[in-house]
Design an enzyme around this catalytic site. Structure first.
Site, mmCIF file in Angstrom:
data_model
loop_
_atom_site.group_PDB
_atom_site.id
_atom_site.type_symbol
_atom_site.label_atom_id
_atom_site.label_comp_id
_atom_site.label_asym_id
_atom_site.label_seq_id
_atom_site.Cartn_x
_atom_site.Cartn_y
_atom_site.Cartn_z
ATOM 1 N N GLY A 164 -16.830 21.222 116.394
ATOM 2 C CA GLY A 164 -17.597 20.606 115.327
ATOM 3 C C GLY A 164 -19.002 21.162 115.210
ATOM 4 O O GLY A 164 -19.884 20.522 114.645
ATOM 5 N N GLY A 165 -19.220 22.362 115.760
ATOM 6 C CA GLY A 165 -20.472 23.059 115.516
ATOM 7 C C GLY A 165 -21.589 22.764 116.505
ATOM 8 O O GLY A 165 -22.652 23.380 116.446
ATOM 9 N N GLU A 200 -18.237 35.051 120.593
ATOM 10 C CA GLU A 200 -17.346 35.575 119.554
ATOM 11 C C GLU A 200 -18.147 36.433 118.594
ATOM 12 O O GLU A 200 -19.336 36.203 118.397
ATOM 13 C CB GLU A 200 -16.744 34.414 118.731
ATOM 14 C CG GLU A 200 -15.613 33.700 119.412
ATOM 15 C CD GLU A 200 -15.064 32.544 118.590
ATOM 16 O OE1 GLU A 200 -15.596 32.276 117.484
ATOM 17 O OE2 GLU A 200 -14.111 31.915 119.051
ATOM 18 N N LEU A 203 -18.453 35.779 112.203
ATOM 19 C CA LEU A 203 -17.900 36.085 110.874
ATOM 20 C C LEU A 203 -18.833 35.471 109.837
ATOM 21 O O LEU A 203 -19.155 34.283 109.912
ATOM 22 C CB LEU A 203 -16.478 35.523 110.743
ATOM 23 C CG LEU A 203 -15.457 36.011 111.790
ATOM 24 C CD1 LEU A 203 -14.085 35.396 111.538
ATOM 25 C CD2 LEU A 203 -15.355 37.534 111.781
ATOM 26 N N HIS A 235 -21.152 20.510 109.089
ATOM 27 C CA HIS A 235 -19.905 20.281 109.819
ATOM 28 C C HIS A 235 -19.204 18.988 109.436
ATOM 29 O O HIS A 235 -18.303 18.538 110.127
ATOM 30 C CB HIS A 235 -20.134 20.391 111.328
ATOM 31 C CG HIS A 235 -20.750 21.705 111.714
ATOM 32 N ND1 HIS A 235 -20.083 22.900 111.566
ATOM 33 C CD2 HIS A 235 -21.991 22.023 112.163
ATOM 34 C CE1 HIS A 235 -20.885 23.886 111.932
ATOM 35 N NE2 HIS A 235 -22.045 23.391 112.287
ATOM 36 N N GLU A 275 -7.059 25.234 113.972
ATOM 37 C CA GLU A 275 -8.117 25.659 113.052
ATOM 38 C C GLU A 275 -8.280 27.172 113.114
ATOM 39 O O GLU A 275 -8.354 27.742 114.211
ATOM 40 C CB GLU A 275 -9.462 25.036 113.443
ATOM 41 C CG GLU A 275 -9.516 23.544 113.288
ATOM 42 C CD GLU A 275 -10.935 22.997 113.502
ATOM 43 O OE1 GLU A 275 -11.091 21.791 113.388
ATOM 44 O OE2 GLU A 275 -11.864 23.788 113.789
ATOM 45 N N ARG A 291 -4.908 15.543 117.353
ATOM 46 C CA ARG A 291 -4.868 14.204 116.766
ATOM 47 C C ARG A 291 -4.423 14.292 115.317
ATOM 48 O O ARG A 291 -4.332 15.381 114.750
ATOM 49 C CB ARG A 291 -6.284 13.606 116.780
ATOM 50 C CG ARG A 291 -7.247 14.465 115.973
ATOM 51 C CD ARG A 291 -8.561 13.814 115.618
ATOM 52 N NE ARG A 291 -9.272 14.588 114.617
ATOM 53 C CZ ARG A 291 -10.022 15.643 114.841
ATOM 54 N NH1 ARG A 291 -10.189 16.099 116.082
ATOM 55 N NH2 ARG A 291 -10.617 16.288 113.848
ATOM 56 N N ARG A 337 -13.663 13.030 100.115
ATOM 57 C CA ARG A 337 -14.113 12.004 101.059
ATOM 58 C C ARG A 337 -15.303 11.299 100.435
ATOM 59 O O ARG A 337 -16.362 11.914 100.212
ATOM 60 C CB ARG A 337 -14.560 12.628 102.375
ATOM 61 C CG ARG A 337 -13.446 13.293 103.132
ATOM 62 C CD ARG A 337 -13.940 13.624 104.521
ATOM 63 N NE ARG A 337 -12.981 14.419 105.240
ATOM 64 C CZ ARG A 337 -13.047 14.697 106.538
ATOM 65 N NH1 ARG A 337 -14.092 14.255 107.245
ATOM 66 N NH2 ARG A 337 -12.141 15.419 107.127
#
Ligand code: MV4
Length: 453
Positions: A164-165, A200, A203, A235, A275, A291, A337
């Site tokens: 989640g960042g 990483e 990107l 996020h 993800e 989940r 949302r």
């Protein structure tokens, strides 16, 4: 099959799980904090148990209170929903130790995917494509330098316990590496009590694409296609689509095959989401969520499968009873949302809901637990409704979502409905060409215009 399930959650997701239970003839037990005594999930449940004061730590995260509630009411299983205890391996273990079924993956798999480094090394060994980076933890600055030089800048330092960042730092070049490395480690230690980090290649313009899977306890694994969750701000996802406007059926099938084979090999069970970042027509695995996710309804709308019902059936030991070729996708789905927040500043806007009239009609679904006269408490997540539409294709879904947003009447609190209306009118959204950075600029741009005026 179970005859009684305890739902360890609140709000729309507690109702969502109750609906599946009711259709299956299973009795439901709600748990609630003192702040939620009048909540819809309590009113609609067959039984309810108060588990503590308003603070989530003392109620919805109170593991022994929740397990006691299940034992007292004779519930044979616990569905954790999303958030709260849904990805807590220790809780899942406690539940099982009390002879209660945890409706989700095994504690081992929750733990495996909770550590992002273990998740990545596991997926790498199984042939799932990853972003170029360190094979495992990077313990020293010297090791970080070596890897970064090899994969080339910019690079991203991520916390193993993150997600989640949180605990993420970009290094644009070698000069910025030391600060990024030290900061990421310090943040990871402070936030998670674990300073392990990995590296990483960064990107710069990816989309966030995730694949929904289900696995039973008999070795059958299937996928339900992808969701595009690129529209996020800090996020927090705002709008999700199924399928992605940029993924072809061939690309979906190819990725689905790799992923289902991988999960079959590790004996994964129940629901899960992998993800990926998608850039230059390449998928790169970043994390797995063990989940049910907030945005699962868009997948349900295009596949016509009740994912919560499937989770419950799997947990009771039933076989999936269908194979990948039985799963087909029809049309396009979008979820907005809707949160109790100021649509411009995102400041929380709890309070009394004076009017609530959700939209209806063909292809429209509203998942919400609020009602006129309800007071949105300040203690929890600000999500108050998920508006989901289905259409025969993406343009039809967009037209339907605009219509549904215009019909939605909520008074007394501020909501993000006006922001969703603006997104649905924007040419970049309509073209479907957006990346994960688009929404942040869209929101800032609107502010900029106002400041300049
Ligand atoms: C990345 C990335 C670029 N390159 N990894 C953010 C949350 C976490 N789940 C992973 N994240 C990212 N990982 C590499 N190698 C950019 C992000 C990212 C992001 C990802 C998905 C959705 C929104 C995002 C917003 C900012 C950064």
């Amino acid at each position: 099959m179970f005859t009684k399930i305890l739902i360890a959650n609140r709000g729309e997701i507690a109702l969502r799980v109750q609906r599946a239970c009711r259709e299956m003839g299973i009795a439901t037990v709600a748990v609630h904090s003192t702040a939620d005594a009048d909540a819809m999930h309590v009113r609609l449940a067959d039984e309810s148990v108060c588990i503590g004061p308003p603070s989530a730590r003392e109620s919805y995260l109170n593991r022994s209170a929740i397990i006691s509630a299940a034992l007292i009411t004779g519930a044979q299983a616990i569905h954790p929903g999303y958030g709260f205890l849904s990805e807590n391996a220790d809780f899942a273990e406690m539940v099982e130790a009390h002879g209660i079924a945890f409706i989700g993956p095994s504690p081992t798999h929750i733990r495996m995917m909770g550590d992002k480094i273990t998740a990545k090394t596991t997926m790498l060994a199984l042939g799932v494509p990853l972003v170029p980076g360190s094979p495992g933890e990077v313990e020293t600055l010297e090791a970080a330098r070596e890897i970064a030089a090899h994969i080339k800048y910019p690079v991203l330092i991520k916390a193993a316990a993150g997600g989640g960042g949180r605990g993420m730092k970009v290094a644009q070049d070698e000069a910025g590496l030391e600060d990024a490395f030290r900061l990421a480690r310090a943040e990871a230690q402070a936030a998670f009590g674990n300073n392990a980090v990995y590296i990483e290649k960064y990107l710069d313009k990816p989309r966030h694409i995730e694949l929904q899977v289900l696995a039973d306890n008999h070795g059958h694994v299937v996928h339900f296609g992808e969701r595009d969750c690129s529209l996020q701000r800090r996020h927090q996802k705002l709008l999700e689509e199924a399928g992605s406007p940029v993924i072809t059926a061939a690309a979906r099938d190819a990725l689905g095959k790799i992923v289902t084979d991988a999960l079959q090999k590790i004996g994964y069970r129940n629901a899960g989401t992998l993800e990926f970042l998608y850039q230059d027509e390449q998928f790169s695995f970043i994390e797995m969520n063990t989940r049910l996710q907030v945005e699962h309804p868009v997948t349900e709308m295009v596949s016509d499968v009740d994912l919560v019902r499937e989770q419950i059936r799997i947990s009771a030991g039933e076989e999936l009873g269908y194979s990948q070729s039985d799963i087909t996708f029809r049309g396009h789905a979008i979820e907005c949302r809707i949160t109790a927040e100021d649509p411009e500043t995102f400041a929380p806007s709890p309070g009394l809901v004076s009017l609530f009239h959700p939209p209806g009609g063909l292809g429209v679904r509203t998942d919400s637990a609020i009602y006129a006269g309800y007071r949105v408490p300040p203690h929890y997540d600000s999500l108050i409704a998920k508006l989901i539409v289905h259409g025969r294709n993406r343009p039809e879904a967009i037209a339907r979502m605009r219509r549904a947003l215009d019909e939605f009447a909520i008074s007394g609190i501020k909501t993000t409905i006006p922001l969703h209306r603006r997104i649905l009118e924007d040419p970049a959204f309509i073209a479907g060409t957006y990346t994960i950075h688009w929404l942040e600029r869209f929101v800032a741009g609107e502010d900029g215009l106002k400041d300049g005026a």
